[in-house]
Write a protein that holds these residues in place. Structure first.
Motif, PDB file in Angstrom:
ATOM      1  N   THR A  36       0.839  -1.191   0.000  1.00  0.00           N
ATOM      2  CA  THR A  36       0.000   0.000   0.000  1.00  0.00           C
ATOM      3  C   THR A  36       0.873   1.238   0.000  1.00  0.00           C
ATOM      4  O   THR A  36       1.932   1.277   0.621  1.00  0.00           O
ATOM      5  N   PRO A  37       0.429   2.308  -0.650  1.00  0.00           N
ATOM      6  CA  PRO A  37       1.242   3.517  -0.719  1.00  0.00           C
ATOM      7  C   PRO A  37       1.292   4.220   0.622  1.00  0.00           C
ATOM      8  O   PRO A  37       0.377   4.100   1.431  1.00  0.00           O
ATOM      9  N   PRO A  38       2.357   4.973   0.937  1.00  0.00           N
ATOM     10  CA  PRO A  38       2.446   5.685   2.205  1.00  0.00           C
ATOM     11  C   PRO A  38       1.411   6.797   2.284  1.00  0.00           C
ATOM     12  O   PRO A  38       0.955   7.312   1.270  1.00  0.00           O
ATOM     13  N   ILE A  39       1.051   7.142   3.514  1.00  0.00           N
ATOM     14  CA  ILE A  39       0.106   8.231   3.727  1.00  0.00           C
ATOM     15  C   ILE A  39       0.883   9.539   3.658  1.00  0.00           C
ATOM     16  O   ILE A  39       1.655   9.859   4.551  1.00  0.00           O
ATOM     17  N   SER A  40       0.677  10.274   2.610  1.00  0.00           N
ATOM     18  CA  SER A  40       1.383  11.536   2.439  1.00  0.00           C
ATOM     19  C   SER A  40       0.736  12.621   3.276  1.00  0.00           C
ATOM     20  O   SER A  40      -0.356  12.450   3.839  1.00  0.00           O
TER      21      SER A  40
ATOM     22  N   PHE B  70     -10.226   5.696  -0.668  1.00  0.00           N
ATOM     23  CA  PHE B  70     -10.566   6.529  -1.822  1.00  0.00           C
ATOM     24  C   PHE B  70      -9.311   7.172  -2.418  1.00  0.00           C
ATOM     25  O   PHE B  70      -9.104   7.166  -3.642  1.00  0.00           O
ATOM     26  N   CYS B  71      -8.457   7.726  -1.551  1.00  0.00           N
ATOM     27  CA  CYS B  71      -7.234   8.377  -2.023  1.00  0.00           C
ATOM     28  C   CYS B  71      -6.286   7.372  -2.686  1.00  0.00           C
ATOM     29  O   CYS B  71      -5.659   7.661  -3.705  1.00  0.00           O
ATOM     30  N   ARG B  72      -6.197   6.165  -2.080  1.00  0.00           N
ATOM     31  CA  ARG B  72      -5.329   5.153  -2.644  1.00  0.00           C
ATOM     32  C   ARG B  72      -5.805   4.738  -4.036  1.00  0.00           C
ATOM     33  O   ARG B  72      -5.006   4.594  -4.975  1.00  0.00           O
ATOM     34  N   GLN B  73      -7.100   4.539  -4.183  1.00  0.00           N
ATOM     35  CA  GLN B  73      -7.640   4.172  -5.483  1.00  0.00           C
ATOM     36  C   GLN B  73      -7.427   5.285  -6.508  1.00  0.00           C
ATOM     37  O   GLN B  73      -7.128   5.020  -7.680  1.00  0.00           O
ATOM     38  N   THR B  74      -7.584   6.536  -6.037  1.00  0.00           N
ATOM     39  CA  THR B  74      -7.342   7.670  -6.931  1.00  0.00           C
ATOM     40  C   THR B  74      -5.894   7.693  -7.397  1.00  0.00           C
ATOM     41  O   THR B  74      -5.604   7.891  -8.581  1.00  0.00           O
ATOM     42  N   MET B  75      -4.968   7.452  -6.457  1.00  0.00           N
ATOM     43  CA  MET B  75      -3.555   7.423  -6.803  1.00  0.00           C
ATOM     44  C   MET B  75      -3.243   6.282  -7.773  1.00  0.00           C
ATOM     45  O   MET B  75      -2.466   6.434  -8.714  1.00  0.00           O
ATOM     46  N   GLU B  76      -3.860   5.121  -7.529  1.00  0.00           N
ATOM     47  CA  GLU B  76      -3.642   3.984  -8.414  1.00  0.00           C
ATOM     48  C   GLU B  76      -4.183   4.258  -9.818  1.00  0.00           C
ATOM     49  O   GLU B  76      -3.558   3.894 -10.820  1.00  0.00           O
ATOM     50  N   LEU B  77      -5.349   4.931  -9.861  1.00  0.00           N
ATOM     51  CA  LEU B  77      -5.915   5.278 -11.167  1.00  0.00           C
ATOM     52  C   LEU B  77      -5.033   6.286 -11.891  1.00  0.00           C
ATOM     53  O   LEU B  77      -4.821   6.185 -13.106  1.00  0.00           O
TER      54      LEU B  77
END
Length: 272
Positions: free
Chosen positions: A7-11, A68-75
């Motif tokens: 999973t991506p880090p929480i920025s 939601f943010c993770r999916q947005t980043m992945e998209l």
């Protein structure tokens, strides 16, 4: 703060968004809950209702926001990768197109002179006749070419052929086709040309070749001339017969002393 696994880090931007959304959700939930309880007149349930109303958004909003943010980043990453793949494909397509055009050119042109080769020459003549075009065919031969090779070597011969090819290319119209059809033999297809126009172009080629300033590797001047024969063709003409007629005029130019043009009607031109 950083998540484990893939999973991506929480920025900071993601954390800020989570806090703002969570705060907004808590405030909105408290307002709605308080309004409903007051409208129902159940003021005794207000503390518990507000506690639940405040706790639920805190429990639900942060993970929902993160997902939601993770999916947005992945998209966004997928969109970027897709764009890069599209650019790569476009680049590959352009290179393949260039390679294909280069192969087509190599297959239809003489590598030394850049003129059309024999196959391209024959197919072009057949295509013009199929489209009901008429014109003139010029057959061209370098004079005493064997002597050039024997006296000065094949490098000098190649330079002479290249010079003749350049003279032909610089003497014809955009609608004409110049070709090297074998050895020191060249040809020009003049689409839609009259006999007078064909004789003019043939003389231009002859004069341009004669005026070539050429020397061998050791500086010895190299004199190059050509003999040219011409014959008309039309929609009903047979390619071999037209070539035979033009060759016949070419041989007549050779017999008459070389460095001259002989058309099928017997018209002869040469340098003064």
């Amino acid at each position: 703060m950083q998540c484990t696994g893939n999973t991506p880090p929480i920025s900071f931007a993601m954390l800020r968004k989570m806090i703002l959304l969570t705060g907004g959700s808590v405030v909105l939930s408290l307002m709605i809950t308080a309004t409903i309880i007051l409208l129902l007149g159940e003021t005794g349930a207000l503390p518990l209702g507000l506690a639940i109303a405040g706790f639920c958004p805190v429990l639900v909003t942060p993970p929902a926001t993160y997902v939601f943010c993770r999916q947005t980043m992945e998209l966004q990453a997928a969109y970027k990768a897709l764009g890069e793949a599209h650019r790569n494909l476009s680049d590959i397509h352009a290179r393949l197109k260039t390679a294909h055009e280069d192969l087509e050119h190599r297959a239809s042109h003489d590598a030394m002179t850049g003129l059309a080769n024999r196959d391209r020459f024959l197919s072009h003549l057949s295509e013009l006749k199929r489209q009901s075009h008429s014109g003139y065919l010029l057959m061209i031969d370098a004079d005493h070419f064997k002597q050039i090779n024997d006296l000065h070597g094949h490098d000098a011969g190649d330079r002479a052929l290249l010079a003749v090819g350049q003279a032909i290319a610089g003497s014809i119209r955009p609608t004409d086709l110049g070709a090297r059809i074998g050895g020191e033999e060249f040809a020009i297809i003049l689409r839609g040309s009259s006999e007078e126009g064909a004789a003019m172009i043939a003389e231009r080629v002859r004069a341009n070749v004669e005026n070539i300033s050429l020397s061998t590797a050791d500086g010895t001047p190299l004199h190059v001339t050509v003999s040219i024969g011409g014959a008309a063709f039309g929609p009903q003409s047979r390619s071999k017969e037209v070539m035979r007629q033009a060759d016949s005029q070419l041989y007549e130019a050779k017999r008459s002393g070389r460095n001259r043009v002989v058309m099928a009607t017997g018209k002869v031109t040469r340098a003064a």
